[in-house]
Scaffold this motif. Structure first.
Motif, short mmCIF file in Angstrom:
data_model
loop_
_atom_site.label_atom_id
_atom_site.label_comp_id
_atom_site.label_asym_id
_atom_site.label_seq_id
_atom_site.Cartn_x
_atom_site.Cartn_y
_atom_site.Cartn_z
N LEU A 1 -8.76 -6.48 -1.98
CA LEU A 1 -7.70 -5.47 -1.94
C LEU A 1 -6.36 -6.03 -2.44
CD1 LEU A 1 -8.53 -3.82 1.50
CD2 LEU A 1 -8.89 -2.82 -0.77
N THR A 2 -6.04 -7.25 -2.07
CA THR A 2 -4.77 -7.84 -2.51
C THR A 2 -4.79 -8.18 -4.00
OG1 THR A 2 -5.54 -10.02 -1.77
CG2 THR A 2 -4.17 -8.74 -0.24
N ALA A 3 -5.98 -8.24 -4.60
CA ALA A 3 -6.09 -8.52 -6.03
C ALA A 3 -6.07 -7.26 -6.90
CB ALA A 3 -7.37 -9.31 -6.30
N LEU A 4 -6.00 -6.09 -6.28
CA LEU A 4 -6.00 -4.85 -7.04
C LEU A 4 -4.77 -4.75 -7.94
CD1 LEU A 4 -7.19 -2.25 -4.36
CD2 LEU A 4 -8.49 -3.10 -6.34
N PRO A 5 -4.91 -4.15 -9.12
CA PRO A 5 -3.76 -4.02 -10.03
C PRO A 5 -2.65 -3.14 -9.45
CG PRO A 5 -5.64 -2.74 -10.83
CD PRO A 5 -6.15 -3.60 -9.72
N GLU A 6 -3.00 -2.25 -8.48
CA GLU A 6 -1.98 -1.40 -7.87
C GLU A 6 -1.09 -2.17 -6.90
OE1 GLU A 6 -5.65 1.39 -8.20
OE2 GLU A 6 -5.23 -0.76 -8.04
N HIS A 7 -1.48 -3.38 -6.51
CA HIS A 7 -0.74 -4.18 -5.54
C HIS A 7 -0.36 -3.35 -4.31
CE1 HIS A 7 -0.53 -7.30 -8.54
NE2 HIS A 7 0.06 -6.49 -9.38
N PRO A 8 -1.36 -2.77 -3.64
CA PRO A 8 -1.04 -1.95 -2.47
C PRO A 8 -0.55 -2.79 -1.30
CG PRO A 8 -3.39 -2.32 -2.57
CD PRO A 8 -2.81 -2.92 -3.82
N ASP A 9 0.25 -2.17 -0.44
CA ASP A 9 0.49 -2.78 0.86
C ASP A 9 -0.85 -2.80 1.60
OD1 ASP A 9 3.15 -3.32 0.67
OD2 ASP A 9 3.83 -1.54 1.74
N VAL A 10 -1.13 -3.87 2.29
CA VAL A 10 -2.37 -3.97 3.06
C VAL A 10 -2.02 -4.27 4.51
CG1 VAL A 10 -4.56 -5.18 3.37
CG2 VAL A 10 -3.68 -4.78 1.05
N ILE A 11 -2.58 -3.46 5.40
CA ILE A 11 -2.42 -3.67 6.84
C ILE A 11 -3.81 -3.87 7.43
CG2 ILE A 11 -1.63 -2.71 9.03
CD1 ILE A 11 0.35 -1.00 7.50
N VAL A 12 -4.00 -4.93 8.17
CA VAL A 12 -5.25 -5.15 8.89
C VAL A 12 -5.05 -4.74 10.34
CG1 VAL A 12 -6.94 -6.84 9.68
CG2 VAL A 12 -6.00 -7.01 7.36
N ALA A 13 -5.83 -3.77 10.77
CA ALA A 13 -5.79 -3.32 12.17
C ALA A 13 -6.95 -3.99 12.89
CB ALA A 13 -5.92 -1.80 12.24
N ASP A 14 -6.64 -5.00 13.67
CA ASP A 14 -7.67 -5.77 14.35
C ASP A 14 -7.92 -5.21 15.74
OD1 ASP A 14 -9.31 -8.42 14.50
OD2 ASP A 14 -8.14 -8.36 16.35
N ASN A 15 -9.18 -4.89 16.00
CA ASN A 15 -9.56 -4.27 17.27
C ASN A 15 -9.98 -5.31 18.30
OD1 ASN A 15 -9.12 -1.51 17.41
ND2 ASN A 15 -11.02 -0.97 16.36
N GLY A 16 -9.07 -6.25 18.58
CA GLY A 16 -9.34 -7.20 19.64
C GLY A 16 -10.34 -8.27 19.29
N SER A 17 -10.30 -8.79 18.06
CA SER A 17 -11.24 -9.84 17.66
C SER A 17 -11.07 -11.07 18.55
CB SER A 17 -11.01 -10.24 16.20
OG SER A 17 -11.41 -9.21 15.32
N THR A 18 -12.21 -11.69 18.85
CA THR A 18 -12.19 -12.93 19.62
C THR A 18 -12.59 -14.13 18.75
OG1 THR A 18 -14.45 -12.49 20.35
CG2 THR A 18 -12.67 -11.78 21.80
#
Length: 319
Positions: free
Chosen positions: A36-53
């Motif tokens: 996703l960070t390599a896309l030509p659109e350079h979108p903002d990326v947000i990771v919503a983590d659901n309590g990873s351990t």
């Protein structure tokens, strides 16, 4: 939380924010965020983590300092998208899980289509395997059972895949996001009905291409029952009585097939109180659309292999 360097209003500001929902899948999440960070659109990326351990949060923070990470203390299922969408600074938000990523150019095309069709609130992406040789069975079902609509970006839908869609952030926020009590199945159905009732459209858009690995997965017995139960709850919250009764009958049939009629039936009954308190019947044209789709599904399901009974209609992992 790591903030992106882009500022709204600048020429380089992205049109779409991508929200990735994850829990304890560090390798898949790193791969997806890298794509996703390599896309030509350079979108903002947000990771919503659901309590990873596991090491998901720490590794992402180390590898992708430009990505915002929202860490939750618990597992909120699809409701994990809610807080991330509130923080998005773009008009449009694309949602995916940690095994799904958008193809180069797909977000640009989605933004253009949403710009051109103000009545469309959600674009459901076409989800394919990494090599594009297979299409997700949910997309096959959506495309085959959806009535056409002239002047829109594609056929209109009565539902959408929560883990493979692009929508107007303002509409999502106005609806209050996903209902957490339905967050492991059915939340997108409730959101779809509320969007349609508010006069918005949901459209299947083949030009918005997303990849997913693995393409589909099998449900466990508990997941089959939970989805059927939640679908019945949604029906009692929004659909006319005849449709709600029919949805309840289908849920009981699923419980029986899964040999869980007693426990699942009790769980269904326990939710009756809050679902009936939240009851707000949709307009007649929305109920008619859901019936048209349901009738079409009965015919199409015969032509789509048994996996059609087993795919995750939300397009996202059941956490």
């Amino acid at each position: 939380m790591n903030d992106s360097a882009h500022a709204p209003g600048t020429p380089s500001a992205p049109r779409v924010t991508v929200v990735v929902l994850t829990r304890n899948h560090v390798r898949q999440t790193v791969d997806t965020v890298a794509r996703l960070t390599a896309l030509p659109e350079h979108p903002d990326v947000i990771v919503a983590d659901n309590g990873s351990t596991d090491s998901t949060v720490s590794l992402l923070a180390s590898l992708f300092p430009q990505v915002r990470i929202l860490q939750s203390l618990g597992d909120h299922g699809m409701a994990g998208f809610n807080r991330a969408v509130l923080l998005a600074r773009t008009d449009y938000v694309a949602c995916c899980d940690d095994s799904t990523w958008f193809a180069p150019g797909a977000l640009t095309r989605a933004a253009q289509l949403l710009d051109a069709h103000a009545q469309v609130a959600v674009l459901n992406a076409r989800v394919v395997s990494g090599d594009e040789r297979e299409i997700h069975p949910a997309c096959l079902m959506l495309a085959a059972t959806s009535p056409g609509a002239e002047g829109l970006a594609g056929p209109v839908l009565a539902n959408f895949m929560a883990g493979a869609c692009i929508f107007r952030a303002a509409v999502f926020r106005a609806l209050g996001g996903y209902e957490e009590r339905l967050s492991h199945g059915g939340a997108e159905e409730l959101a779809a009905l509320d969007m349609l009732s508010a006069g918005h459209r949901i459209v299947y858009c083949e030009q918005a291409l997303a990849h997913r690995e693995p393409l589909y997965r099998w449900f466990t017995r508990a997941q089959h029952c939970a989805l059927a139960r939640n679908t019945a709850w949604v029906a009692w919250m929004r659909l006319p009585a005849r449709d709600a009764i029919a949805a309840t009958g289908r849920a009981l049939a699923v419980f029986a097939r899964q040999r869980s009629l007693g426990p699942a039936g009790v769980a269904l009954l326990r939710g009756a109180f809050w679902t009936l308190r939240a009851r707000r019947v949709v307009p007649p044209h929305v109920a008619l659309l859901t019936r048209q789709v349901r009738r079409a599904e009965r015919h199409v399901r015969v032509g789509i292999p048994a996996m059609a009974e087993k795919y995750d209609r939300s397009g996202q992992r059941a956490w």
